[in-house]
Design a protein around this motif. Structure first.
Motif, mmCIF file in Angstrom:
data_model
loop_
_atom_site.group_PDB
_atom_site.id
_atom_site.type_symbol
_atom_site.label_atom_id
_atom_site.label_comp_id
_atom_site.label_asym_id
_atom_site.label_seq_id
_atom_site.Cartn_x
_atom_site.Cartn_y
_atom_site.Cartn_z
ATOM 1 N N GLN A 175 0.828 -1.212 0.000
ATOM 2 C CA GLN A 175 0.000 0.000 0.000
ATOM 3 C C GLN A 175 0.858 1.255 0.000
ATOM 4 O OE1 GLN A 175 -2.341 -0.597 3.546
ATOM 5 N NE2 GLN A 175 -4.070 -1.484 2.413
ATOM 6 N N ILE A 176 1.857 1.273 0.867
ATOM 7 C CA ILE A 176 2.671 2.479 0.992
ATOM 8 C C ILE A 176 3.523 2.705 -0.254
ATOM 9 C CG2 ILE A 176 4.820 1.662 2.088
ATOM 10 C CD1 ILE A 176 2.663 4.537 3.389
ATOM 11 N N ARG A 177 3.967 1.620 -0.873
ATOM 12 C CA ARG A 177 4.743 1.766 -2.105
ATOM 13 C C ARG A 177 3.887 2.346 -3.225
ATOM 14 N NH1 ARG A 177 8.562 -3.714 -2.349
ATOM 15 N NH2 ARG A 177 9.947 -3.110 -0.620
ATOM 16 N N HIS A 178 2.663 1.888 -3.344
ATOM 17 C CA HIS A 178 1.798 2.420 -4.397
ATOM 18 C C HIS A 178 1.364 3.854 -4.098
ATOM 19 C CE1 HIS A 178 1.306 -0.708 -7.393
ATOM 20 N NE2 HIS A 178 1.458 -1.581 -6.408
ATOM 21 N N ARG A 179 1.272 4.204 -2.834
ATOM 22 C CA ARG A 179 0.977 5.600 -2.485
ATOM 23 C C ARG A 179 2.073 6.521 -3.015
ATOM 24 N NH1 ARG A 179 -1.851 8.671 1.264
ATOM 25 N NH2 ARG A 179 -0.786 10.542 1.979
ATOM 26 N N TYR A 180 3.324 6.144 -2.755
ATOM 27 C CA TYR A 180 4.420 7.017 -3.169
ATOM 28 C C TYR A 180 4.733 6.885 -4.654
ATOM 29 C CZ TYR A 180 4.729 8.596 1.513
ATOM 30 O OH TYR A 180 4.390 9.174 2.710
ATOM 31 N N LEU A 181 4.386 5.743 -5.244
ATOM 32 C CA LEU A 181 4.491 5.655 -6.694
ATOM 33 C C LEU A 181 3.503 6.616 -7.349
ATOM 34 C CD1 LEU A 181 5.533 4.440 -9.326
ATOM 35 C CD2 LEU A 181 3.821 2.631 -9.074
ATOM 36 N N ALA A 182 2.291 6.720 -6.796
ATOM 37 C CA ALA A 182 1.313 7.657 -7.342
ATOM 38 C C ALA A 182 1.857 9.085 -7.303
ATOM 39 C CB ALA A 182 -0.002 7.562 -6.570
ATOM 40 N N LEU A 183 2.516 9.449 -6.210
ATOM 41 C CA LEU A 183 3.123 10.780 -6.119
ATOM 42 C C LEU A 183 4.249 10.933 -7.139
ATOM 43 C CD1 LEU A 183 3.265 11.195 -2.239
ATOM 44 C CD2 LEU A 183 1.780 12.421 -3.832
ATOM 45 N N ALA A 184 5.045 9.871 -7.315
ATOM 46 C CA ALA A 184 6.132 9.923 -8.290
ATOM 47 C C ALA A 184 5.585 10.061 -9.713
ATOM 48 C CB ALA A 184 6.999 8.667 -8.175
ATOM 49 N N LEU A 185 4.524 9.332 -10.011
ATOM 50 C CA LEU A 185 3.942 9.420 -11.349
ATOM 51 C C LEU A 185 3.404 10.820 -11.625
ATOM 52 C CD1 LEU A 185 2.097 5.980 -11.570
ATOM 53 C CD2 LEU A 185 4.061 6.723 -12.940
ATOM 54 N N ASP A 186 2.844 11.459 -10.618
ATOM 55 C CA ASP A 186 2.406 12.846 -10.796
ATOM 56 C C ASP A 186 3.586 13.745 -11.148
ATOM 57 O OD1 ASP A 186 -0.247 12.339 -10.375
ATOM 58 O OD2 ASP A 186 -0.271 12.987 -8.278
ATOM 59 N N GLY A 187 4.747 13.439 -10.575
ATOM 60 C CA GLY A 187 5.931 14.219 -10.870
ATOM 61 C C GLY A 187 6.515 13.938 -12.243
ATOM 62 N N LEU A 188 6.281 12.730 -12.757
ATOM 63 C CA LEU A 188 6.805 12.367 -14.077
ATOM 64 C C LEU A 188 5.900 12.849 -15.209
ATOM 65 C CD1 LEU A 188 7.823 8.652 -13.349
ATOM 66 C CD2 LEU A 188 9.372 10.593 -13.619
ATOM 67 N N ARG A 189 4.622 13.027 -14.916
ATOM 68 C CA ARG A 189 3.659 13.346 -15.972
ATOM 69 C C ARG A 189 3.782 14.804 -16.404
ATOM 70 N NH1 ARG A 189 -2.671 11.371 -15.935
ATOM 71 N NH2 ARG A 189 -2.977 11.569 -18.189
ATOM 72 N N LEU A 190 3.504 15.036 -17.680
ATOM 73 C CA LEU A 190 3.553 16.385 -18.231
ATOM 74 C C LEU A 190 2.574 17.281 -17.491
ATOM 75 C CD1 LEU A 190 4.617 18.270 -20.490
ATOM 76 C CD2 LEU A 190 2.646 17.549 -21.860
ATOM 77 N N GLY A 191 3.031 18.444 -17.115
ATOM 78 C CA GLY A 191 2.182 19.408 -16.430
ATOM 79 C C GLY A 191 3.005 20.629 -16.105
ATOM 80 N N SER A 192 2.426 21.533 -15.378
ATOM 81 C CA SER A 192 3.182 22.730 -14.990
ATOM 82 C C SER A 192 4.100 22.358 -13.842
ATOM 83 C CB SER A 192 2.222 23.838 -14.569
ATOM 84 O OG SER A 192 1.394 23.414 -13.514
ATOM 85 N N ALA A 193 5.392 22.473 -14.066
ATOM 86 C CA ALA A 193 6.369 22.095 -13.042
ATOM 87 C C ALA A 193 7.648 22.877 -13.261
ATOM 88 C CB ALA A 193 6.654 20.595 -13.107
ATOM 89 N N ASP A 194 8.359 23.106 -12.171
ATOM 90 C CA ASP A 194 9.647 23.782 -12.273
ATOM 91 C C ASP A 194 10.660 22.855 -12.931
ATOM 92 O OD1 ASP A 194 8.660 26.015 -10.965
ATOM 93 O OD2 ASP A 194 9.189 25.232 -8.982
ATOM 94 N N PRO A 195 11.715 23.408 -13.516
ATOM 95 C CA PRO A 195 12.774 22.561 -14.086
ATOM 96 C C PRO A 195 13.387 21.665 -13.015
ATOM 97 C CG PRO A 195 13.012 24.835 -14.824
ATOM 98 C CD PRO A 195 11.963 24.846 -13.746
ATOM 99 N N LEU A 196 13.788 20.470 -13.419
ATOM 100 C CA LEU A 196 14.389 19.531 -12.479
ATOM 101 C C LEU A 196 15.796 19.982 -12.100
ATOM 102 C CD1 LEU A 196 13.243 16.240 -14.200
ATOM 103 C CD2 LEU A 196 12.493 17.064 -11.966
ATOM 104 N N PRO A 197 16.150 19.928 -10.810
ATOM 105 C CA PRO A 197 17.497 20.326 -10.399
ATOM 106 C C PRO A 197 18.516 19.230 -10.673
ATOM 107 C CG PRO A 197 16.238 19.630 -8.489
ATOM 108 C CD PRO A 197 15.298 19.589 -9.669
ATOM 109 N N GLY A 198 19.686 19.602 -11.145
ATOM 110 C CA GLY A 198 20.773 18.646 -11.344
ATOM 111 C C GLY A 198 20.519 17.714 -12.507
ATOM 112 N N PRO A 199 21.598 17.106 -13.014
ATOM 113 C CA PRO A 199 21.464 16.173 -14.135
ATOM 114 C C PRO A 199 21.011 14.802 -13.660
ATOM 115 C CG PRO A 199 23.760 16.333 -13.488
ATOM 116 C CD PRO A 199 23.007 17.320 -12.634
ATOM 117 N N PRO A 200 20.473 13.976 -14.562
ATOM 118 C CA PRO A 200 20.105 12.605 -14.192
ATOM 119 C C PRO A 200 21.361 11.767 -13.965
ATOM 120 C CG PRO A 200 19.904 12.885 -16.545
ATOM 121 C CD PRO A 200 20.201 14.250 -15.987
ATOM 122 N N PRO A 201 21.235 10.617 -13.303
ATOM 123 C CA PRO A 201 22.407 9.746 -13.127
ATOM 124 C C PRO A 201 22.889 9.235 -14.470
ATOM 125 C CG PRO A 201 20.408 8.608 -12.463
ATOM 126 C CD PRO A 201 20.025 10.031 -12.704
#
Length: 217
Positions: A175-201
């Motif tokens: 349950q807790i993993r899917h809760r935070y995955l839902a938050l992560a997916l919101d962050g990955l999806r196209l929408g109004s968001a600030d630029p990501l800090p730092g480069p990817p690994p």
């Protein structure tokens, strides 16, 4: 109409298959919990004699390679299923992420990376898994459903962060993993968001963790 059926395993082979499944389940639990645990702890948890375990896996590294090989094959299966889904691009992408979290393949990465030397077969499967992930990522990106600035390597980091979460029993952890995955997916999806800090690994940063000398045995 003539039908064909798969002959059941005979008694000895069936028992060997059951023993192997029990050993692998025990090994996963033991080594994900404590990568430094001795192989004898696996035999004890599985309820089999140490000689029976050694007949299947001559050493701890053989067992670790098998666990990671099985994990990679499961990941590849889910990636292939995602690529075969020609429905809504976002739903195909998000469904893939959810199934990988359910498969819990990245618990093996965060706990076993650097504890053994991968063989050529693992390198091939890893390369194939990466190639499939790139295709999944690029398809979602090209469909315009991902936020700008993302890199395919970001997916591995999200999976590993989710896999590190443990709270209560297996049901509560899921349950807790899917809760935070839902938050992560919101962050990955196209929408109004600030630029990501730092480069990817980088690929080198990710692969470096699998060098056996990076983690004490």
């Amino acid at each position: 109409m003539e039908t064909t059926s798969t002959a059941p395993l005979n008694g000895r082979k069936a028992q060997a298959a059951r023993n192997d499944h029990v050993i692998l389940q025990a090994a996963r639990a033991v080594f994900v919990g404590d990568p430094g645990a001795p192989i004898a702890a696996v035999a004890e948890r599985a309820g089999v004699g140490i000689s029976a375990l050694y007949r299947r896996y001559p050493g701890k590294e053989d067992l670790l390679r098998k666990l990671c090989s099985d994990g990679l094959k499961l990941y590849i299966s889910e990636a292939e299923a995602a690529l075969a889904d020609d429905g809504d691009p976002w739903q195909a992408f998000a469904g893939f992420m959810r199934r990988v979290v359910d498969a819990d393949t990245h618990s093996l990465t965060i706990n076993l990376a650097g504890t053994f030397t991968p063989d050529e077969s693992l390198h091939r499967d890893s390369a194939h898994a990466n190639e499939l992930t790139v295709r999944i990522f690029e398809r979602a990106r090209d469909a315009g459903v991902l936020r700008p600035g993302l890199d395919v390597a970001d997916l591995s980091m999200v999976f590993e962060q989710i896999a590190s979460l443990h709270l209560g029993d297996e049901t509560r952890t899921a349950q807790i993993r899917h809760r935070y995955l839902a938050l992560a997916l919101d962050g990955l999806r196209l929408g109004s968001a600030d630029p990501l800090p730092g480069p990817p690994p980088s690929a080198e940063e990710i692969d470096r963790r699998w060098a056996a000398e990076q983690r004490p045995r």
